[in-house]
Design a protein around this motif. Structure first.
Motif, PDB file in Angstrom:
ATOM      1  N   GLY A 446       0.827  -1.206   0.000  1.00  0.00           N
ATOM      2  CA  GLY A 446       0.000   0.000   0.000  1.00  0.00           C
ATOM      3  C   GLY A 446       0.854   1.244   0.000  1.00  0.00           C
ATOM      4  O   GLY A 446       1.986   1.244  -0.472  1.00  0.00           O
ATOM      5  N   SER A 447       0.353   2.341   0.566  1.00  0.00           N
ATOM      6  CA  SER A 447       1.078   3.620   0.587  1.00  0.00           C
ATOM      7  C   SER A 447       2.066   3.655   1.749  1.00  0.00           C
ATOM      8  O   SER A 447       1.791   3.138   2.827  1.00  0.00           O
ATOM      9  N   MET A 448       3.225   4.319   1.518  1.00  0.00           N
ATOM     10  CA  MET A 448       4.263   4.422   2.557  1.00  0.00           C
ATOM     11  C   MET A 448       4.915   5.798   2.480  1.00  0.00           C
ATOM     12  O   MET A 448       4.821   6.510   1.479  1.00  0.00           O
ATOM     13  N   LEU A 449       5.632   6.137   3.551  1.00  0.00           N
ATOM     14  CA  LEU A 449       6.367   7.401   3.599  1.00  0.00           C
ATOM     15  C   LEU A 449       7.678   7.289   2.850  1.00  0.00           C
ATOM     16  O   LEU A 449       8.389   6.283   2.950  1.00  0.00           O
ATOM     17  N   GLN A 458       2.274   2.686  -3.900  1.00  0.00           N
ATOM     18  CA  GLN A 458       3.036   1.696  -4.665  1.00  0.00           C
ATOM     19  C   GLN A 458       2.575   1.684  -6.121  1.00  0.00           C
ATOM     20  O   GLN A 458       1.442   2.037  -6.435  1.00  0.00           O
ATOM     21  N   GLY A 459       3.503   1.313  -6.981  1.00  0.00           N
ATOM     22  CA  GLY A 459       3.173   1.251  -8.398  1.00  0.00           C
ATOM     23  C   GLY A 459       3.694   2.414  -9.202  1.00  0.00           C
ATOM     24  O   GLY A 459       3.365   2.541 -10.376  1.00  0.00           O
ATOM     25  N   ASP A 462       8.017   7.205  -8.160  1.00  0.00           N
ATOM     26  CA  ASP A 462       8.238   7.908  -6.885  1.00  0.00           C
ATOM     27  C   ASP A 462       8.273   6.942  -5.708  1.00  0.00           C
ATOM     28  O   ASP A 462       9.061   7.123  -4.774  1.00  0.00           O
ATOM     29  N   PHE A 463       7.411   5.946  -5.723  1.00  0.00           N
ATOM     30  CA  PHE A 463       7.378   4.973  -4.626  1.00  0.00           C
ATOM     31  C   PHE A 463       8.718   4.261  -4.509  1.00  0.00           C
ATOM     32  O   PHE A 463       9.251   4.076  -3.405  1.00  0.00           O
ATOM     33  N   LEU A 464       9.297   3.868  -5.637  1.00  0.00           N
ATOM     34  CA  LEU A 464      10.581   3.165  -5.624  1.00  0.00           C
ATOM     35  C   LEU A 464      11.719   4.082  -5.193  1.00  0.00           C
ATOM     36  O   LEU A 464      12.552   3.709  -4.357  1.00  0.00           O
ATOM     37  N   THR A 465      11.769   5.284  -5.742  1.00  0.00           N
ATOM     38  CA  THR A 465      12.912   6.157  -5.465  1.00  0.00           C
ATOM     39  C   THR A 465      12.852   6.781  -4.070  1.00  0.00           C
ATOM     40  O   THR A 465      13.862   6.854  -3.371  1.00  0.00           O
ATOM     41  N   ALA A 466      11.671   7.217  -3.645  1.00  0.00           N
ATOM     42  CA  ALA A 466      11.569   7.879  -2.343  1.00  0.00           C
ATOM     43  C   ALA A 466      11.764   6.917  -1.192  1.00  0.00           C
ATOM     44  O   ALA A 466      12.266   7.300  -0.124  1.00  0.00           O
ATOM     45  N   LEU A 467      11.393   5.622  -1.379  1.00  0.00           N
ATOM     46  CA  LEU A 467      11.619   4.642  -0.322  1.00  0.00           C
ATOM     47  C   LEU A 467      13.053   4.117  -0.336  1.00  0.00           C
ATOM     48  O   LEU A 467      13.620   3.833   0.718  1.00  0.00           O
ATOM     49  N   ALA A 468      13.642   4.009  -1.539  1.00  0.00           N
ATOM     50  CA  ALA A 468      15.059   3.639  -1.599  1.00  0.00           C
ATOM     51  C   ALA A 468      15.912   4.706  -0.938  1.00  0.00           C
ATOM     52  O   ALA A 468      16.936   4.418  -0.305  1.00  0.00           O
ATOM     53  N   CYS A 469      15.481   5.942  -1.067  1.00  0.00           N
ATOM     54  CA  CYS A 469      16.189   7.068  -0.477  1.00  0.00           C
ATOM     55  C   CYS A 469      16.335   6.921   1.043  1.00  0.00           C
ATOM     56  O   CYS A 469      17.346   7.315   1.624  1.00  0.00           O
ATOM     57  N   ILE A 470      15.327   6.327   1.695  1.00  0.00           N
ATOM     58  CA  ILE A 470      15.406   6.117   3.153  1.00  0.00           C
ATOM     59  C   ILE A 470      16.605   5.233   3.491  1.00  0.00           C
ATOM     60  O   ILE A 470      17.365   5.515   4.425  1.00  0.00           O
ATOM     61  N   GLN A 471      16.800   4.172   2.731  1.00  0.00           N
ATOM     62  CA  GLN A 471      17.929   3.276   2.984  1.00  0.00           C
ATOM     63  C   GLN A 471      19.257   3.949   2.668  1.00  0.00           C
ATOM     64  O   GLN A 471      20.239   3.801   3.403  1.00  0.00           O
ATOM     65  N   GLY A 495       1.179  -4.281  -6.305  1.00  0.00           N
ATOM     66  CA  GLY A 495       2.470  -3.621  -6.469  1.00  0.00           C
ATOM     67  C   GLY A 495       3.223  -3.937  -7.736  1.00  0.00           C
ATOM     68  O   GLY A 495       4.349  -3.468  -7.917  1.00  0.00           O
ATOM     69  N   TYR A 496       2.620  -4.741  -8.638  1.00  0.00           N
ATOM     70  CA  TYR A 496       3.308  -4.977  -9.907  1.00  0.00           C
ATOM     71  C   TYR A 496       3.429  -3.674 -10.690  1.00  0.00           C
ATOM     72  O   TYR A 496       2.495  -2.868 -10.744  1.00  0.00           O
ATOM     73  N   VAL A 497       4.595  -3.442 -11.270  1.00  0.00           N
ATOM     74  CA  VAL A 497       4.799  -2.297 -12.147  1.00  0.00           C
ATOM     75  C   VAL A 497       5.417  -2.782 -13.450  1.00  0.00           C
ATOM     76  O   VAL A 497       6.097  -3.803 -13.495  1.00  0.00           O
TER      77      VAL A 497
END
Length: 557
Positions: A446-449, A458-459, A462-471, A495-497
């Motif tokens: 679902g949605s995450m910060l 998700q999907g 932005d979802f991939l890049t902004a969450l990878a940024c946390i790590q 979440g399939y893209v």
């Protein structure tokens, strides 16, 4: 017994005709693929109930295993061309409870025979005469509703072969071409060749002696001596016979102790390989697309000892894939520069490492599994909780046993990497000096910060890049961050893209291009790459994910 009564009634309708007579001298076995050496070629099983296995077999390397359900009796059949007004004898060797053998469409009296219980191989035999206008009959086996799986081998339909003046019939296939030796290890040689039209299987010869029968266009011959040259040939087979052998190629094994294993490349693609059949393409390790640099075998199994794991190859579910072939295929992948690791956990994983004793058990058992199968390392995919203190202890102990080439990957859920205070994130940071990559699952969440504290669904890129940024901002090196996405819509609940979303996200992180509304404050050219669940779903989808994402990952700066 109600079941026995039902079975007897079925036989009465079918008209049993069991004979001890032998076929005429000129008669031949006209059943196709009678020993199931070419998988289920020429056979059709109801409800996808049938598969081939390597054990138990009566002869050759394979047999049929068919599993009834409460609503399906697992009937496997084939239609055979016959001659009118001719005598035929049908026989087969079976194991199991309530196993049937029969023929229908005979034009006279259809026949069947059965056994209520065959704890070892037992021959069933019946016979029939075809009608005046009969040119084909259907031969079949089946079990009984809600009973255990049954096995069949060496089906024989003895009698004169049929012919149709307008149909030349099945022809012996042509000779295979393009035989090559893609890789070798100290005790194995991998072979590949071109597809032959009309072939249902291939025979592999070593120094003139047949050593394997396979259904695909590749094979790994193992059990060889180090630093030794061998000559290999292949032939093509189908129901009409075997082709001539191909031209010979020479394969030379590596010196003793040279396993051929390589180091994970700077930019890598990880794929999970399913040790079970859930509707995706069934694969051998040798079938995994060449774009994958790390192959994570899913999954290890928990034992009765806290923290300890083992591994059990699902040979039956994978069409008779043997442990020896599995091990040889791992070596072949390593010889080609790939890493093959064992994954612990999964959605239903129950391994728990929550004290020093279980940490020790985990390290010792994982190392034992690595030694037995030749795995390069371990993947941590524990979705039901993780204790950072003791998992750190376990992985450091494993590292001391396995050495500096140990590959350690992780596949946390998105919620597990939202903060450096989460146990998964803490574990990754604790072993940063020996960690290969964290391939977070950007799906089923679902949605995450994101790292800018904004909510992303998700999907999207932005979802991939902004969450990878946390790590990336939380302490992991770029080379320890990978983007995990499903290979198809069936690979995850959500979440399939499209693979292009993955490549755009990689470009955004590595180059600052193709970003969405979120753009990182800096670029991370060393970003490791991407992961997918799974190589099997990818194969079912025509390898669309790996064909798109793989070359893009390998071309990153």
């Amino acid at each position: 017994m109600a079941l026995a009564a039902a079975a007897t009634a079925a036989l009465a309708v079918g008209g049993i005709a069991v004979t001890g007579g032998s076929a005429q001298a000129a008669d031949v076995n006209i059943a196709k693929n009678p020993g199931f050496e070419s998988g289920l070629s020429s056979w059709t099983c109801s409800g996808e109930s049938g598969t081939t296995v390597s054990s138990p077999v009566r002869s050759g390397s394979a047999a049929l295993k068919a599993t009834p359900t409460g609503s399906d009796h697992a009937k496997c059949s084939q239609t055979v061309t016959v001659q009118p007004n001719s005598d035929y004898t049908l026989s087969a060797w079976v194991q199991g409870s309530y196993v049937y053998l029969g023929a229908s469409g005979t034009g006279t009296t259809d026949v069947s025979t059965w056994t209520p219980s065959a704890t070892s191989w037992q021959e069933l035999r019946t016979s029939f005469k075809t009608g005046a206008n009969t040119t084909s009959v259907t031969i079949y086996t089946h079990g009984w509703y809600a009973q255990p799986a049954y096995h069949v081998d060496d089906v024989n339909l003895m009698g004169p072969g049929g012919s149709d003046p307008g149909d030349p019939g099945e022809q012996v296939p042509g000779t295979p071409g393009g035989l090559t030796v893609p890789s070798t290890t100290s005790d194995s040689v991998s072979l590949a060749w071109n597809t032959v039209s009309g072939a249902t299987g291939y025979n592999v010869y070593r120094d003139g002696t047949k050593v394997q029968a396979v259904s695909g266009t590749s094979a790994t011959v193992s059990g060889l001596s180090p630093s030794t040259s061998y000559q290999f040939q292949v032939s093509a087979t189908n129901g009409a016979g075997e082709s001539a052998k191909s031209g010979a190629v020479t394969g030379t094994t590596k010196p003793s102790g040279d396993t051929g294993g390589g180091t994970v490349p700077k930019h890598a693609v990880t794929g999970y390989w399913q040790n079970f059949n859930n509707g995706a393409t069934i694969q051998k390790i040798s079938d995994v697309q060449n774009q994958y640099d790390i192959i994570a075998v899913a999954f290890a199994d928990a034992t009765g000892t806290p923290g300890a794991v083992t591994f059990n190859l699902d040979s039956a579910g994978l069409g008779g894939y043997t442990v020896d072939q599995f091990k040889a295929d791992i070596k072949a992948k390593q010889a080609a520069g790939k890493s093959v690791i064992i994954s612990v956990g999964g959605e239903k994983g129950t391994v728990s490492v929550n004290d020093s004793a279980s940490a020790t058990n985990f390290a010792n058992s994982v190392y034992a599994v690595m030694q037995e199968y030749g795995f390069d390392g371990v993947d941590i995919d524990l979705e039901n909780g993780l204790n950072s203190t003791y998992m750190t202890q376990a992985l450091r102990s494993l590292s001391q046993k396995a050495g500096s080439k140990l590959v350690i990957t992780m596949a946390p859920q998105t919620i597990d990497m939202q903060s450096t205070s989460n146990e998964y994130f803490k574990t990754a940071l604790n072993i940063k000096d020996i960690l290969t990559v964290v391939n977070m699952q950007y799906y089923n969440s679902g949605s995450m910060l994101g790292c800018d504290s904004k909510v992303y669904s998700q999907g999207s890129v932005d979802f991939l890049t902004a969450l990878a940024c946390i790590q990336l901002e939380g302490g992991l090196a770029p080379g320890q961050v990978g983007l995990g996405t499903p290979a198809s819509t069936r690979g995850a609940g959500s979440g399939y893209v499209d693979p292009s979303v993955v490549t755009n996200a990689l470009d955004c992180l590595a180059r600052g291009t193709n970003c969405g509304s979120f753009k990182p404050s800096k670029t991370y050219p060393g970003i490791r790459g991407a992961m997918t669940w799974s190589t099997n779903w990818d194969a079912l989808n025509g390898n669309a994910w790996s064909n798109k994402v793989g070359p893009h990952v390998h071309a990153l700066p």
